[in-house]
Design a protein around this motif. Structure first.
Motif, mmCIF file in Angstrom:
data_model
loop_
_atom_site.group_PDB
_atom_site.id
_atom_site.type_symbol
_atom_site.label_atom_id
_atom_site.label_comp_id
_atom_site.label_asym_id
_atom_site.label_seq_id
_atom_site.Cartn_x
_atom_site.Cartn_y
_atom_site.Cartn_z
ATOM 1 N N PHE A 1 0.848 -1.198 0.000
ATOM 2 C CA PHE A 1 0.000 0.000 0.000
ATOM 3 C C PHE A 1 0.881 1.244 0.000
ATOM 4 C CE2 PHE A 1 -1.939 -3.473 2.337
ATOM 5 C CZ PHE A 1 -3.176 -3.595 1.729
ATOM 6 N N PHE A 2 0.611 2.149 -0.936
ATOM 7 C CA PHE A 2 1.320 3.432 -0.992
ATOM 8 C C PHE A 2 0.287 4.546 -1.107
ATOM 9 C CE2 PHE A 2 4.140 0.273 -2.920
ATOM 10 C CZ PHE A 2 5.331 0.486 -2.226
ATOM 11 N N ALA A 3 0.600 5.706 -0.522
ATOM 12 C CA ALA A 3 -0.319 6.844 -0.603
ATOM 13 C C ALA A 3 -0.063 7.648 -1.871
ATOM 14 C CB ALA A 3 -0.131 7.744 0.613
ATOM 15 N N LEU A 4 -1.120 7.902 -2.650
ATOM 16 C CA LEU A 4 -0.989 8.825 -3.789
ATOM 17 C C LEU A 4 -1.284 10.240 -3.320
ATOM 18 C CD1 LEU A 4 -2.386 6.837 -6.834
ATOM 19 C CD2 LEU A 4 -0.033 7.352 -6.240
ATOM 20 N N ASN A 5 -2.214 10.403 -2.365
ATOM 21 C CA ASN A 5 -2.148 11.537 -1.452
ATOM 22 C C ASN A 5 -2.486 11.034 -0.055
ATOM 23 O OD1 ASN A 5 -4.993 11.539 -1.550
ATOM 24 N ND2 ASN A 5 -4.941 12.891 -3.313
ATOM 25 N N THR A 6 -2.143 11.806 0.960
ATOM 26 C CA THR A 6 -2.160 11.294 2.335
ATOM 27 C C THR A 6 -3.406 10.463 2.629
ATOM 28 O OG1 THR A 6 -0.921 13.212 3.040
ATOM 29 C CG2 THR A 6 -1.985 11.927 4.772
ATOM 30 N N VAL A 7 -3.191 9.237 3.113
ATOM 31 C CA VAL A 7 -4.295 8.338 3.455
ATOM 32 C C VAL A 7 -4.469 8.374 4.975
ATOM 33 C CG1 VAL A 7 -5.030 5.923 3.467
ATOM 34 C CG2 VAL A 7 -3.952 6.882 1.430
ATOM 35 N N LYS A 8 -5.624 8.874 5.406
ATOM 36 C CA LYS A 8 -5.865 9.073 6.846
ATOM 37 C C LYS A 8 -6.464 7.824 7.476
ATOM 38 C CE LYS A 8 -5.174 13.676 7.278
ATOM 39 N NZ LYS A 8 -4.275 14.299 8.211
ATOM 40 N N SER A 9 -5.954 7.453 8.635
ATOM 41 C CA SER A 9 -6.519 6.370 9.447
ATOM 42 C C SER A 9 -6.636 5.054 8.699
ATOM 43 C CB SER A 9 -7.913 6.759 9.964
ATOM 44 O OG SER A 9 -7.812 7.805 10.881
ATOM 45 N N LEU A 10 -5.544 4.634 8.107
ATOM 46 C CA LEU A 10 -5.540 3.355 7.386
ATOM 47 C C LEU A 10 -5.612 2.194 8.381
ATOM 48 C CD1 LEU A 10 -5.147 1.745 4.713
ATOM 49 C CD2 LEU A 10 -2.675 1.980 5.065
ATOM 50 N N CYS A 11 -6.557 1.271 8.150
ATOM 51 C CA CYS A 11 -6.689 0.059 8.970
ATOM 52 C C CYS A 11 -6.578 -1.163 8.071
ATOM 53 C CB CYS A 11 -8.052 0.020 9.668
ATOM 54 S SG CYS A 11 -8.331 1.374 10.807
ATOM 55 N N LEU A 12 -5.773 -2.136 8.509
ATOM 56 C CA LEU A 12 -5.648 -3.390 7.765
ATOM 57 C C LEU A 12 -6.047 -4.533 8.682
ATOM 58 C CD1 LEU A 12 -2.135 -2.758 6.108
ATOM 59 C CD2 LEU A 12 -4.389 -2.345 5.102
ATOM 60 N N LYS A 13 -7.078 -5.263 8.281
ATOM 61 C CA LYS A 13 -7.516 -6.433 9.058
ATOM 62 C C LYS A 13 -7.496 -7.681 8.188
ATOM 63 C CE LYS A 13 -10.377 -3.954 12.320
ATOM 64 N NZ LYS A 13 -11.717 -3.458 12.632
#
Lengths: 201, 201
Positions: free
Chosen positions: B143-155
């Motif tokens: 996962f990479f941000a193309l613009n800032t990704v807020k509060s990323l959760c991975l489950k």
């Protein structure tokens, strides 16, 4: 001191005599030995080599074994170590390979290590904050903004450019040809990623 | 309508029957014919094929010949055409190849075409603005941000993550493993680039 980081996709088709200190990154260390290259240090979690292969690596050089559960990639850890020793660090390989996400992760490293160079037999990647003349031994030059590059000027190229503001994700400046050894890449501010490459035919 | 863009490094190891319309991009059109694949349209400046090869391409399908001196790449022009016809566009190839700058230029296209997908035999690249479950037929997700990704959760991944702000050039989220088909990638805002890949061994 010129440091080279040997990555697992490196083809050993660049003269390594210029380097004072070689670091094998994970499987890159094994591949170095298979190509009769001595590395001063091997760094990695070594989850891409077998136990026997790791023993072989340990017999041949100093090893820093990383925890496989970590926040940094093996490459980022190796770079951290390398830049403590010197400002002249080149990643050898790290461009091709089936896991293309590793290449993107390598590009991300320029933000923290703007002096980094990435090189293989076909390409040289680096970034600059100041004007530069490019070596004409490469045919193509591509320019991408790592942050907005103000007033980019290209002289001595097939497609000249004057006072162009190059934004992130703008691919306008891909595959320009270096025409003249007296060329000049200049700009007022920003961080410019340059990829030099040769023909792919 | 599902559109596929055939790039010159595509290996024809994905089932193309799902696609309703195929576009050969420059040398990709020639390579399609050499693999007995009919393309509905060929787009390019065709400076990567010989005159005779271009005649062959023109005999087989409709051709849009671009001026070699242009601001857009062949790929960007082909995408512009494709997205006029449909929102379901997949670039087939465009990942490997010696001229790695072309891959970076292809990534830049996500900013203008966030619905784009890029696929080859080992990887699927796309970006999302909303939560998603990932297919477990791929082993690794990055996962990479193309613009800032807020509060990323991975489950449902090997390395779970809670409320992480992923910035541009942050490679923290590389090479996670998809553990569970009930996985979930969620975030509050931003544009998230996802690269799914299989093992490279």
């Amino acid at each position: 001191m010129k440091i080279g980081l040997i990555m697992q996709d490196f083809k050993f088709n660049i003269n390594l005599n210029d380097f004072d200190f070689l670091i094998g990154v994970d499987r890159g260390a094994l591949i170095a030995y298979q190509n009769n290259i001595y590395v001063n240090l091997a760094i990695g979690d070594f989850d891409s080599v077998t136990k026997d292969e790791l023993i072989l690596i340990q017999e041949k050089s100093k090893v820093i074994k990383l925890n496989p559960i970590k926040d940094l990639t093996d490459t980022a850890d190796a770079l951290k170590y390398a830049f403590k020793l010197s400002n002249d660090v080149t990643m050898l390989g790290g461009i091709e390979g089936k896991r293309i996400e590793h290449f993107i992760a390598n590009l991300c490293l320029f933000k923290e290590y703007p002096l980094l160079k990435i090189e293989n037999e076909n390409s040289l990647i680096f970034c600059i904050k100041k004007p530069i003349r490019l070596p004409i031994k490469y045919k193509f030059a591509s320019f991408f903004a790592l942050n907005t590059v103000k007033s980019l000027c290209l002289k001595g190229f097939k497609y000249e450019l004057a006072n162009y503001d190059l934004e992130l994700y703008d691919s306008l400046c891909i595959s320009n040809e270096i025409i003249c050894c007296d060329n000049l890449v200049s700009f007022k501010e920003g961080l410019l990623l340059i990829i030099l490459s040769n023909d792919d035919h």
